[in-house]
Design a protein around this motif. Structure first.
Motif, short mmCIF file in Angstrom:
data_model
loop_
_atom_site.label_atom_id
_atom_site.label_comp_id
_atom_site.label_asym_id
_atom_site.label_seq_id
_atom_site.Cartn_x
_atom_site.Cartn_y
_atom_site.Cartn_z
N ILE A 63 -69.15 -61.24 6.03
CA ILE A 63 -67.97 -60.96 5.12
C ILE A 63 -68.15 -60.87 3.67
N VAL A 64 -69.22 -61.63 3.41
CA VAL A 64 -69.77 -61.50 2.06
C VAL A 64 -70.45 -60.12 1.64
N TRP A 65 -71.12 -59.62 2.59
CA TRP A 65 -71.62 -58.39 2.61
C TRP A 65 -70.73 -57.31 2.35
N CYS A 66 -69.63 -57.19 3.26
CA CYS A 66 -68.68 -56.36 3.14
C CYS A 66 -67.82 -56.33 1.80
N SER A 67 -67.59 -57.55 1.54
CA SER A 67 -66.81 -57.61 0.17
C SER A 67 -67.54 -57.09 -1.06
N ILE A 68 -68.90 -57.43 -1.23
CA ILE A 68 -69.90 -56.82 -2.21
C ILE A 68 -69.89 -55.41 -2.37
N LEU A 69 -69.99 -54.83 -1.04
CA LEU A 69 -70.25 -53.50 -0.60
C LEU A 69 -68.85 -52.76 -1.13
N ALA A 70 -67.63 -53.50 -0.91
CA ALA A 70 -66.30 -52.72 -1.17
C ALA A 70 -66.40 -52.57 -2.62
N VAL A 71 -66.91 -53.77 -3.48
CA VAL A 71 -66.56 -53.59 -5.04
C VAL A 71 -67.60 -52.63 -5.32
N ILE A 72 -68.94 -52.39 -4.83
CA ILE A 72 -69.83 -51.39 -5.29
C ILE A 72 -69.13 -50.01 -5.00
N GLY A 100 -75.96 -34.29 -3.94
CA GLY A 100 -75.51 -35.60 -4.42
C GLY A 100 -74.58 -36.19 -3.69
N ARG A 101 -73.33 -35.79 -3.63
CA ARG A 101 -72.10 -36.36 -2.89
C ARG A 101 -72.62 -36.80 -1.25
N LEU A 153 -66.75 -49.20 -7.54
CA LEU A 153 -67.30 -48.72 -8.86
C LEU A 153 -68.01 -47.33 -8.81
N PHE A 154 -68.46 -46.94 -7.50
CA PHE A 154 -69.02 -45.51 -7.65
C PHE A 154 -68.04 -44.51 -7.35
N SER A 155 -66.94 -44.74 -6.86
CA SER A 155 -66.05 -43.83 -6.64
C SER A 155 -64.87 -43.76 -7.79
N VAL A 213 -69.78 -44.07 -13.04
CA VAL A 213 -70.52 -44.82 -12.47
C VAL A 213 -71.07 -43.92 -11.29
N GLY A 214 -72.35 -44.01 -10.90
CA GLY A 214 -73.06 -43.50 -10.02
C GLY A 214 -73.28 -41.92 -10.36
N LYS A 215 -73.05 -41.35 -11.38
CA LYS A 215 -73.31 -39.94 -11.44
C LYS A 215 -74.63 -39.69 -11.36
#
Length: 370
Positions: A11-20, A40-41, A23-25, A30-32
């Motif tokens: 759950i922590v893994w998916c939560s952090i991944l959701a935030v990242i 690249g995409r 941020l990239f989308s 961010v993430g360019k």
């Protein structure tokens, strides 16, 4: 709480991944990257999709572990580990393909008019062809990991009796006693150094442009040459070590069958004593901390000079550990010139785990702990 730890981690893994991912989308930039579109995409989608799939596998494994009974018998290799191999292998392989495509799509420049033609061609190869080679290696490693995962998933459905491959009498190949951590660490360091050198193309580190261009040309050769010299030295040193030559003779590999081994020492002076172990190792892909411990059984000992130098012995195949994939091997322990030495010979046997399941049922009936 112990059973819920894997679920909480997922759950922590998916939560952090959701935030990242957010941020990239988002439109903040961010993430360019400088990777040409659409590669690249696609690389970003592949990266995030792979880690999202891993997070889902961890959460699903945590839920299954939470509702599992505590008194269940040992299970085969975990599905979580197998699916992780498949997902990571597919992700790395696809990233390797996209990396090659993006490198080819990028207009590589070799317009170094201040350098002779030979050096311009050499720079083009080192800083445009070399990235493609690195991405191809990345693709091959990913495919290897992917195929290992697929093979482990299909292993329980493979049918066939446990037999010795090839002829009745085979010469066993000794496993090289190489320092794998140093080899792998050196290889990764070599790739990292090459990637850094390639990335320095856009910077001017020296006041003299010609000196900087020469640095970009010579430095990759120095890095690769240093690592190659290290590998050659390690292999030559290992090949010069005294060791045993072993020939294995046997029929069908099953519990109670008798196998014969002939051995001969290859070296200037024979050891003082010899001890041979039959080792079973659990080769199934499992979660960390649940791997079956190796089972060792002494099958032969000798202390007379004649028998230590050369001889033969027979042993009986014992009951196998409970695992989808067992690695059998003979370990020769001897003392040579005051130094403890060890030769490992892998016994090339193949099976679908049927023998292991029979042994497991037999042990349960007898009330033995596995």
């Amino acid at each position: 709480m112990k059973k819920a730890s894997l679920l909480l981690f997922g759950i922590v893994w998916c939560s952090i991944l959701a935030v990242i991912t957010w941020l990239f989308s988002c439109s903040s930039g961010v993430g360019k990257s400088d990777v040409p579109d659409p590669y690249g995409r696609w690389m970003m989608y592949t990266f995030f999709s792979g880690f999202w799939a891993l997070g889902v596998v961890v959460v699903a494994s945590g839920i299954a572990m939470l509702f599992s009974r505590g008194d269940e018998k040992p299970k085969p290799g975990s599905l979580m580990g197998k699916f992780m191999f498949v997902i990571l292998g597919a992700m790395f392989a696809l990233l390797g393909v996209l990396g090659v495509c993006s490198t080819v799509a990028e207009n590589a420049r070799a317009g170094d008019t201040n350098l002779p033609m030979f050096f311009r061609v050499f720079a083009l190869v080192m800083h445009n062809v070399l990235p493609i080679i690195l991405f191809v290696i990345f693709f091959l490693i990913g495919m290897l990991v992917f195929l290992i995962g697929v093979h482990e998933l299909a292993r329980p459905f493979l049918k066939g009796k446990t037999t010795v491959r090839g002829k009745q009498t085979v010469c066993l190949r000794r496993s090289r006693d190489l320092d794998l951590p140093k080899l792998v660490g050196g290889f990764l360091g070599c790739i990292a150094a090459l990637g850094l050198i390639i990335g320095l193309k856009g910077f001017q580190l020296f006041t003299d442009p010609f000196a900087f261009k020469c640095f970009l040309i010579v430095s990759p050769v120095a890095v690769v040459g240093t690592y190659a010299a290290f590998v050659v030295r390690m292999v030559r040193r290992e090949a010069a070590q005294p060791h045993y030559k072993v020939t294995f003779t046997g029929g069908k590999w099953r519990t109670g069958a008798e196998m014969c081994v002939c051995y001969e020492f290859a070296g200037a002076s024979a050891p003082n004593a010899l001890k041979v172990l039959l080792v079973q190792s659990d080769g199934a892909i499992r979660e960390a901390g649940t791997q079956e411990k190796d089972i060792q059984e002494t099958v032969y000992e000798a202390d007379s000079p004649a028998l230590v130098h050369a001889g033969s012995f027979a042993f009986t195949v014992p009951k196998a550990m409970y695992s989808e994939h067992i690695r059998w091997g003979l370990v020769f322990l001897f003392n040579c010139k005051g130094q403890e030495c060890e030769d490992y010979f892998k016994l090339i046997v193949k099976g679908d785990g049927l023998l292991d399941r029979i042994n497991m049922i037999d042990r349960i009936k007898k009330g033995a702990e596995v």
